[in-house]
Design a protein around this motif. Structure first.
Motif, mmCIF file in Angstrom:
data_model
loop_
_atom_site.group_PDB
_atom_site.id
_atom_site.type_symbol
_atom_site.label_atom_id
_atom_site.label_comp_id
_atom_site.label_asym_id
_atom_site.label_seq_id
_atom_site.Cartn_x
_atom_site.Cartn_y
_atom_site.Cartn_z
ATOM 1 N N SER A 76 -22.818 15.481 31.547
ATOM 2 C CA SER A 76 -21.821 14.416 31.576
ATOM 3 C C SER A 76 -22.526 13.072 31.512
ATOM 4 C CB SER A 76 -20.975 14.489 32.854
ATOM 5 O OG SER A 76 -20.402 15.775 33.004
ATOM 6 N N TRP A 77 -21.795 12.065 31.054
ATOM 7 C CA TRP A 77 -22.361 10.723 30.929
ATOM 8 C C TRP A 77 -21.875 9.865 32.089
ATOM 9 C CZ3 TRP A 77 -26.205 8.223 28.992
ATOM 10 C CH2 TRP A 77 -26.187 6.828 28.892
ATOM 11 N N LEU A 78 -22.823 9.299 32.823
ATOM 12 C CA LEU A 78 -22.526 8.424 33.953
ATOM 13 C C LEU A 78 -22.814 6.988 33.549
ATOM 14 C CD1 LEU A 78 -21.871 8.068 37.008
ATOM 15 C CD2 LEU A 78 -24.330 8.282 37.428
ATOM 16 N N ALA A 79 -21.814 6.127 33.673
ATOM 17 C CA ALA A 79 -21.963 4.725 33.295
ATOM 18 C C ALA A 79 -21.272 3.848 34.314
ATOM 19 C CB ALA A 79 -21.381 4.474 31.900
ATOM 20 N N ALA A 80 -21.758 2.625 34.447
ATOM 21 C CA ALA A 80 -21.168 1.671 35.386
ATOM 22 C C ALA A 80 -19.859 1.135 34.824
ATOM 23 C CB ALA A 80 -22.137 0.523 35.647
ATOM 24 N N ALA A 81 -18.849 1.079 35.676
ATOM 25 C CA ALA A 81 -17.555 0.520 35.298
ATOM 26 C C ALA A 81 -17.395 -0.849 35.952
ATOM 27 C CB ALA A 81 -16.425 1.448 35.745
ATOM 28 N N PRO A 82 -16.593 -1.728 35.387
ATOM 29 C CA PRO A 82 -16.370 -3.030 36.018
ATOM 30 C C PRO A 82 -15.796 -2.862 37.426
ATOM 31 C CG PRO A 82 -15.489 -2.989 33.785
ATOM 32 C CD PRO A 82 -15.862 -1.584 34.114
ATOM 33 N N ARG A 83 -16.215 -3.699 38.343
ATOM 34 C CA ARG A 83 -15.728 -3.603 39.720
ATOM 35 C C ARG A 83 -14.217 -3.777 39.801
ATOM 36 N NH1 ARG A 83 -19.704 -3.578 43.515
ATOM 37 N NH2 ARG A 83 -21.813 -4.097 42.812
ATOM 38 N N GLU A 84 -13.650 -4.474 38.818
ATOM 39 C CA GLU A 84 -12.213 -4.709 38.848
ATOM 40 C C GLU A 84 -11.401 -3.431 38.678
ATOM 41 O OE1 GLU A 84 -14.365 -6.298 36.911
ATOM 42 O OE2 GLU A 84 -14.513 -8.178 38.048
ATOM 43 N N VAL A 85 -12.031 -2.354 38.185
ATOM 44 C CA VAL A 85 -11.301 -1.118 37.947
ATOM 45 C C VAL A 85 -10.711 -0.572 39.240
ATOM 46 C CG1 VAL A 85 -11.543 1.276 37.189
ATOM 47 C CG2 VAL A 85 -12.666 -0.544 35.920
ATOM 48 N N LEU A 86 -11.451 -0.690 40.337
ATOM 49 C CA LEU A 86 -10.989 -0.187 41.626
ATOM 50 C C LEU A 86 -10.448 -1.291 42.530
ATOM 51 C CD1 LEU A 86 -13.750 2.465 42.458
ATOM 52 C CD2 LEU A 86 -11.402 2.875 41.752
ATOM 53 N N ALA A 87 -10.318 -2.491 42.017
ATOM 54 C CA ALA A 87 -9.828 -3.597 42.839
ATOM 55 C C ALA A 87 -8.308 -3.543 42.948
ATOM 56 C CB ALA A 87 -10.256 -4.931 42.230
ATOM 57 N N ALA A 88 -7.796 -4.113 44.021
ATOM 58 C CA ALA A 88 -6.350 -4.160 44.233
ATOM 59 C C ALA A 88 -5.709 -5.147 43.266
ATOM 60 C CB ALA A 88 -6.048 -4.575 45.668
ATOM 61 N N PRO A 89 -4.580 -4.800 42.651
ATOM 62 C CA PRO A 89 -3.879 -5.750 41.781
ATOM 63 C C PRO A 89 -3.473 -6.990 42.574
ATOM 64 C CG PRO A 89 -3.029 -3.515 41.484
ATOM 65 C CD PRO A 89 -3.921 -3.477 42.685
ATOM 66 N N PRO A 90 -3.792 -8.171 42.093
ATOM 67 C CA PRO A 90 -3.457 -9.403 42.838
ATOM 68 C C PRO A 90 -1.977 -9.519 43.162
ATOM 69 C CG PRO A 90 -4.974 -9.886 41.033
ATOM 70 C CD PRO A 90 -4.530 -8.476 40.848
ATOM 71 N N GLU A 91 -1.106 -9.088 42.233
ATOM 72 C CA GLU A 91 0.322 -9.205 42.487
ATOM 73 C C GLU A 91 0.760 -8.285 43.619
ATOM 74 O OE1 GLU A 91 -0.389 -6.348 39.062
ATOM 75 O OE2 GLU A 91 -1.113 -8.317 39.728
ATOM 76 N N HIS A 92 0.075 -7.166 43.770
ATOM 77 C CA HIS A 92 0.409 -6.262 44.876
ATOM 78 C C HIS A 92 -0.021 -6.860 46.204
ATOM 79 C CE1 HIS A 92 1.314 -2.543 46.924
ATOM 80 N NE2 HIS A 92 0.074 -2.436 47.368
ATOM 81 N N LEU A 93 -1.186 -7.469 46.245
ATOM 82 C CA LEU A 93 -1.632 -8.115 47.475
ATOM 83 C C LEU A 93 -0.686 -9.240 47.866
ATOM 84 C CD1 LEU A 93 -5.503 -8.292 46.853
ATOM 85 C CD2 LEU A 93 -4.221 -6.605 48.181
ATOM 86 N N ALA A 94 -0.183 -9.965 46.864
ATOM 87 C CA ALA A 94 0.755 -11.055 47.158
ATOM 88 C C ALA A 94 2.057 -10.513 47.743
ATOM 89 C CB ALA A 94 1.032 -11.849 45.879
ATOM 90 N N GLU A 95 2.507 -9.349 47.268
ATOM 91 C CA GLU A 95 3.731 -8.749 47.803
ATOM 92 C C GLU A 95 3.566 -8.314 49.251
ATOM 93 O OE1 GLU A 95 4.445 -5.585 45.143
ATOM 94 O OE2 GLU A 95 5.509 -6.796 43.649
ATOM 95 N N LEU A 96 2.353 -7.899 49.614
ATOM 96 C CA LEU A 96 2.104 -7.430 50.967
ATOM 97 C C LEU A 96 1.868 -8.559 51.967
ATOM 98 C CD1 LEU A 96 -0.212 -4.354 50.258
ATOM 99 C CD2 LEU A 96 2.138 -4.305 51.077
ATOM 100 N N ALA A 97 1.629 -9.747 51.477
ATOM 101 C CA ALA A 97 1.363 -10.870 52.374
ATOM 102 C C ALA A 97 2.553 -11.097 53.301
ATOM 103 C CB ALA A 97 1.067 -12.126 51.558
ATOM 104 N N GLY A 98 2.290 -11.125 54.585
ATOM 105 C CA GLY A 98 3.340 -11.367 55.571
ATOM 106 C C GLY A 98 4.192 -10.163 55.896
ATOM 107 N N ALA A 99 3.849 -8.991 55.365
ATOM 108 C CA ALA A 99 4.653 -7.790 55.630
ATOM 109 C C ALA A 99 4.533 -7.396 57.092
ATOM 110 C CB ALA A 99 4.199 -6.648 54.733
#
Length: 298
Positions: free
Chosen positions: A140-163
């Motif tokens: 199998s081929w192992l390669a580095a993926a951008p860190r953003e692939v596993l990052a939380a979607p900004p719009e989702h974090l905004a929805e959770l603010a103050g929950a």
């Protein structure tokens, strides 16, 4: 799933007068919404696209594809006798694994290499290279993926603010000493998750399927030259399967960045299990408008 393509959302509720259950003290039952209809309940798909899962947690209706998961293969094995290292008659066991072979891909409509990849986080940078992977150690081929692939979607974090109410859904199996319940919750079902010790939560409800057996092979122990067939075998443990969801109420003032810190953070009891990726969670909304004014204390 209820009916043909109709998905019903379970929510913490209150039983009608005269009804009871054997849930642990302090937990509320999960109930279907009024008017959900009647019929035989069918299991839903095991793998959901992330965008679909987050929309479902917001309370939106979702549509899921018919072919939602990679094919699996079940194999039957025979145990070895320690004294002869030959097959031990009568000691059979089975193992299940995902099959990404070309012949399997041809059998699944819409299944392509681009749709199914394995992502993992490492403490150090990993150089791209060829590796062996899986039970058959396929190249199998192992390669580095951008860190953003596993990052939380900004719009989702905004929805959770103050929950004030949230859910934690397991993206990977979790190991808890108490079975279904994390050890960081006390007898009153209150506590702080390991990744966010300044966030106090109270468990309200939980949706947990049957336990999942987790074991494996310790390559370091297997390579010690002992020559024993079980030298590197890890003991089987009972795990809460991925997909389990826990409903919480927030106690006190939460930190501003709690959602980002909990995104794909491990909540398993043991520190080494957390490092191994057991109990990664996805925080989500708990849309209950009629209860927004309530507050709990521990």
């Amino acid at each position: 799933a209820h009916g043909a393509g109709a998905y019903q959302r379970l929510q913490p509720g209150t039983l009608p007068a005269g009804c009871g259950c054997d849930l642990p003290t302090g937990l509320r039952p999960l109930l279907l919404p009024p008017g959900a209809g009647k019929g035989k309940v069918q299991p839903g798909p095991r793998f959901w696209p992330l965008s679909t899962l987050l929309a479902w947690r917001r309370g939106a209706s979702v549509a899921l594809p018919a072919h939602d998961e990679p094919p699996s293969e079940t194999r039957t094995h025979v145990a070895l006798a320690r004294n002869t290292l030959a097959a031990d008659p009568g000691r059979l066991f089975q193992s299940d694994g995902l099959d990404f072979s070309p012949r399997r891909r041809a059998d699944r409509h819409g299944f392509t290499v681009e749709q199914w990849i394995f992502l993992a986080r490492f403490a150090q940078d990993i150089a791209p290279r060829w590796v062996t992977f899986g039970g058959e150690r396929r190249l199998s081929w192992l390669a580095a993926a951008p860190r953003e692939v596993l990052a939380a979607p900004p719009e989702h974090l905004a929805e959770l603010a103050g929950a004030r109410r949230l859910t934690l859904s397991l993206a990977t199996p979790a190991l808890f000493a108490a079975g279904w319940r994390p050890a960081w919750l006390n007898d009153d079902l209150c506590g702080c998750p390991p990744a966010c010790p300044d966030l106090q939560l109270r468990l309200v409800a939980a949706a947990v399927d049957g336990w999942l057996s987790v074991s494996g092979w310790d390559l370091a122990a297997a390579g010690d030259g002992a020559g024993r067939p079980t030298a590197g075998a890890k003991a089987a443990r009972k795990a809460v399967p991925a997909g389990a969801t826990y409903w919480f109420e927030v106690i006190g003032a939460p930190p501003d960045d709690w959602a980002e810190r909990l995104w794909l953070a491990p909540i398993a009891d043991d520190e080494q299990d957390r490092r191994d990726g057991f109990g990664l969670v996805i925080p989500g909304l708990w849309p209950t408008p009629q209860q927004q004014g309530e507050e709990s204390a521990c």
